[in-house]
Scaffold this motif. Structure first.
Motif, PDB file in Angstrom:
ATOM      1  N   ASP A  58       0.886  -1.247   0.091  1.00 48.99           N
ATOM      2  CA  ASP A  58      -0.017  -0.006   0.027  1.00 48.99           C
ATOM      3  C   ASP A  58       1.015   1.421  -0.158  1.00 48.99           C
ATOM      4  O   ASP A  58       1.462   1.572   0.892  1.00 48.99           O
ATOM      5  CB  ASP A  58      -0.903  -0.057   1.208  1.00 48.99           C
ATOM      6  N   PHE A  59       0.857   1.928  -1.080  1.00 43.84           N
ATOM      7  CA  PHE A  59       1.497   3.143  -1.277  1.00 43.84           C
ATOM      8  C   PHE A  59       1.245   4.131  -0.037  1.00 43.84           C
ATOM      9  O   PHE A  59       2.174   5.010   0.289  1.00 43.84           O
ATOM     10  CB  PHE A  59       1.695   3.839  -2.711  1.00 43.84           C
ATOM     11  N   ALA A  60       0.197   4.372   0.152  1.00 43.72           N
ATOM     12  CA  ALA A  60      -0.402   5.735   0.856  1.00 43.72           C
ATOM     13  C   ALA A  60       0.230   5.209   2.361  1.00 43.72           C
ATOM     14  O   ALA A  60       0.536   5.834   3.205  1.00 43.72           O
ATOM     15  CB  ALA A  60      -1.855   5.554   1.127  1.00 43.72           C
ATOM     16  N   SER A  61       0.141   4.037   2.969  1.00 45.85           N
ATOM     17  CA  SER A  61       0.654   3.559   4.101  1.00 45.85           C
ATOM     18  C   SER A  61       2.214   3.736   4.010  1.00 45.85           C
ATOM     19  O   SER A  61       2.758   4.415   5.259  1.00 45.85           O
ATOM     20  CB  SER A  61       0.156   2.028   4.575  1.00 45.85           C
ATOM     21  N   ARG A  62       3.013   3.636   3.175  1.00 45.26           N
ATOM     22  CA  ARG A  62       4.258   3.853   3.188  1.00 45.26           C
ATOM     23  C   ARG A  62       4.648   5.155   3.190  1.00 45.26           C
ATOM     24  O   ARG A  62       5.658   5.638   3.642  1.00 45.26           O
ATOM     25  CB  ARG A  62       4.997   2.809   1.971  1.00 45.26           C
ATOM     26  N   LEU A  63       3.858   6.049   2.315  1.00 44.03           N
ATOM     27  CA  LEU A  63       3.984   7.448   2.646  1.00 44.03           C
ATOM     28  C   LEU A  63       3.545   7.906   3.909  1.00 44.03           C
ATOM     29  O   LEU A  63       4.745   8.864   4.412  1.00 44.03           O
ATOM     30  CB  LEU A  63       3.340   7.886   1.647  1.00 44.03           C
ATOM     31  N   ILE A  64       2.983   7.333   4.801  1.00 49.28           N
ATOM     32  CA  ILE A  64       2.632   7.811   6.028  1.00 49.28           C
ATOM     33  C   ILE A  64       3.777   7.556   6.964  1.00 49.28           C
ATOM     34  O   ILE A  64       4.151   8.133   7.762  1.00 49.28           O
ATOM     35  CB  ILE A  64       1.453   7.483   6.594  1.00 49.28           C
ATOM     36  N   HIS A  65       4.227   6.444   6.853  1.00 44.81           N
ATOM     37  CA  HIS A  65       5.436   5.657   7.690  1.00 44.81           C
ATOM     38  C   HIS A  65       6.485   6.453   7.421  1.00 44.81           C
ATOM     39  O   HIS A  65       7.570   6.625   8.135  1.00 44.81           O
ATOM     40  CB  HIS A  65       5.423   4.239   7.627  1.00 44.81           C
ATOM     41  N   GLY A  66       6.597   6.812   6.229  1.00 48.11           N
ATOM     42  CA  GLY A  66       7.894   7.614   5.689  1.00 48.11           C
ATOM     43  C   GLY A  66       8.140   8.749   6.315  1.00 48.11           C
ATOM     44  O   GLY A  66       9.170   9.159   6.556  1.00 48.11           O
TER      45      GLY A  66
ATOM     46  N   GLU B 236      10.802   5.289   3.768  1.00 48.74           N
ATOM     47  CA  GLU B 236      11.372   6.607   3.825  1.00 48.74           C
ATOM     48  C   GLU B 236      11.325   7.458   2.540  1.00 48.74           C
ATOM     49  O   GLU B 236      11.653   7.078   1.337  1.00 48.74           O
ATOM     50  CB  GLU B 236      12.993   6.485   4.032  1.00 48.74           C
ATOM     51  N   TRP B 237      11.040   8.673   2.674  1.00 51.10           N
ATOM     52  CA  TRP B 237      10.581   9.613   1.399  1.00 51.10           C
ATOM     53  C   TRP B 237      11.679   9.614   0.297  1.00 51.10           C
ATOM     54  O   TRP B 237      11.531   9.445  -0.884  1.00 51.10           O
ATOM     55  CB  TRP B 237      10.408  10.960   1.877  1.00 51.10           C
ATOM     56  N   GLY B 238      13.140   9.932   0.864  1.00 54.80           N
ATOM     57  CA  GLY B 238      13.956   9.907   0.132  1.00 54.80           C
ATOM     58  C   GLY B 238      14.478   8.561  -0.789  1.00 54.80           C
ATOM     59  O   GLY B 238      14.692   8.503  -2.030  1.00 54.80           O
ATOM     60  N   LEU B 239      14.337   7.462  -0.009  1.00 51.03           N
ATOM     61  CA  LEU B 239      14.315   6.129  -0.488  1.00 51.03           C
ATOM     62  C   LEU B 239      13.298   5.793  -1.683  1.00 51.03           C
ATOM     63  O   LEU B 239      13.486   5.190  -2.564  1.00 51.03           O
ATOM     64  CB  LEU B 239      14.244   4.926   0.767  1.00 51.03           C
ATOM     65  N   MET B 240      12.058   6.043  -1.007  1.00 57.00           N
ATOM     66  CA  MET B 240      10.903   5.974  -2.040  1.00 57.00           C
ATOM     67  C   MET B 240      11.117   6.848  -3.506  1.00 57.00           C
ATOM     68  O   MET B 240      10.767   6.192  -4.451  1.00 57.00           O
ATOM     69  CB  MET B 240       9.372   6.481  -1.454  1.00 57.00           C
ATOM     70  N   LEU B 241      11.592   8.144  -3.257  1.00 57.26           N
ATOM     71  CA  LEU B 241      11.733   8.767  -4.355  1.00 57.26           C
ATOM     72  C   LEU B 241      12.755   8.345  -5.337  1.00 57.26           C
ATOM     73  O   LEU B 241      12.706   8.161  -6.486  1.00 57.26           O
ATOM     74  CB  LEU B 241      12.077  10.392  -4.011  1.00 57.26           C
TER      75      LEU B 241
END
Length: 324
Positions: A110-118, A273-278
């Motif tokens: 779930d991308f939204a959950s990963r964005l929140i945990h990021g 983590e936002w940087g890692l996701m980006l």
């Protein structure tokens, strides 16, 4: 000639009376309220500054999301869901659907959950890196400003070398020197980039305090140099450093995200983590699903903007020269 002198003298007398009246009114107002400390005056100015309010709102929301991420996120950020993996292919990453408002990431999570945990992971990296850089920078600036002489010369030449290199290039060099990249190598690299900034700032404030009246009075009374430094010079020099730490936090987030984007960050791709996701998902699958890059990048920009606005407002509120 005498008439002109009388008119000039009369004008000066009128101005003096007006100035005296204003000072008397200010004295009565201060006496009735009991005076206002520097901290209370700064808080009052921040509350009236719309830039500070916007920055504080962004920072507060970011901290709340980071703290309560497990309660806010609808799913586990590392769990793979059959609803998302059913149609998952290299050229097809499912978008928004029932129960998954932002769709899937490339592994069916779930991308939204990963964005929140990021938000939690990004806050951890930024806070720890800033605190480590602040501690080391304050120590170096304290030694340079208090001891002086050859100690000051050596420490400042080292900081000059570090400041001569661009921050991101220095961080990349420090990470490359590590035998194995990890989350802590990123934190230490970002922290070391910020050390010369804090050291220079505190050293300048300490030098300005060295010849101040209260320090000269303490020396005249026979107070030890150590007590003068720790009780008089250091407390009066930390205000600018603390404000700078607020501004540095946003830079730390951007630098950590840049390292992850370049593939030099945390190798654990399960950690949100936002940087890692980006850097990993957003860059690799940008043509397939650009939202994987848009949302982490937007989150990083908004949070960095919030800390920058709050830091600049704090600087204006605390420094009398920059008060509006």
């Amino acid at each position: 000639m005498s008439e002109r002198s009388e008119r000039t003298g009369g004008g000066i007398a009128v101005l003096s009376e007006k100035k005296k009246a204003r000072l008397d009114a200010l004295a009565k107002s201060t006496a009735s309220t009991g005076g206002v400390s520097l901290f209370r005056d700064a808080v009052r100015r921040l509350r009236r500054n719309p830039v500070a309010i916007v920055g504080a709102a962004i920072v507060g929301l970011f901290i709340l999301v980071a703290i309560f991420a497990p309660l806010i996120a609808p799913h586990d950020p590392v769990e793979r869901f059959p609803e998302l993996t059913r149609d998952l292919r290299v050229d097809n990453i499912p978008g928004a659907q029932d129960g998954f408002p932002l769709g899937s990431d490339p592994l069916g999570r779930d991308f939204a959950s990963r964005l929140i945990h990021g938000a939690r992971q990004t806050l951890f990296v930024g806070v720890v890196a800033t605190l480590i850089g602040l501690a080391i920078g304050v120590l170096l600036g304290l030694l340079a400003g208090a001891v002086g002489g050859w100690v000051d010369m050596i420490l400042m030449r080292v900081t000059d070398v570090m400041l001569a290199l661009p921050g991101l290039l220095l961080a990349i060099t420090l990470v490359a020197l590590a035998s194995k990249s990890s989350q802590w190598t990123v934190i230490m690299a970002v922290a070391m980039v910020n050390v010369p900034i804090f050291a220079r700032l505190l050293r300048g404030s300490m030098l300005a305090q060295r010849e101040s009246d209260h320090v000269l009075a303490a020396r005249a009374l026979g107070v030890r140099q150590r007590a003068i430094v720790l009780r008089h010079m250091l407390p009066n020099s930390l205000t600018a450093v603390i404000v700078q730490a607020t501004l540095t936090f946003s830079v730390a987030i951007l630098e950590a995200a840049s390292l992850s984007f370049l593939g030099l960050g945390d190798p654990d791709h399960n950690r949100a983590e936002w940087g890692l996701m980006l850097g990993v998902d957003g860059q690799r699958y940008f043509e397939v699903r650009p939202e994987l890059a848009y949302f982490p990048a937007l989150a990083i920009i908004i949070v960095a903007l919030g800390f920058t606005l709050l830091g600049e407002a704090m600087r204006e509120a605390i420094d009398p020269k920059n008060r509006r």
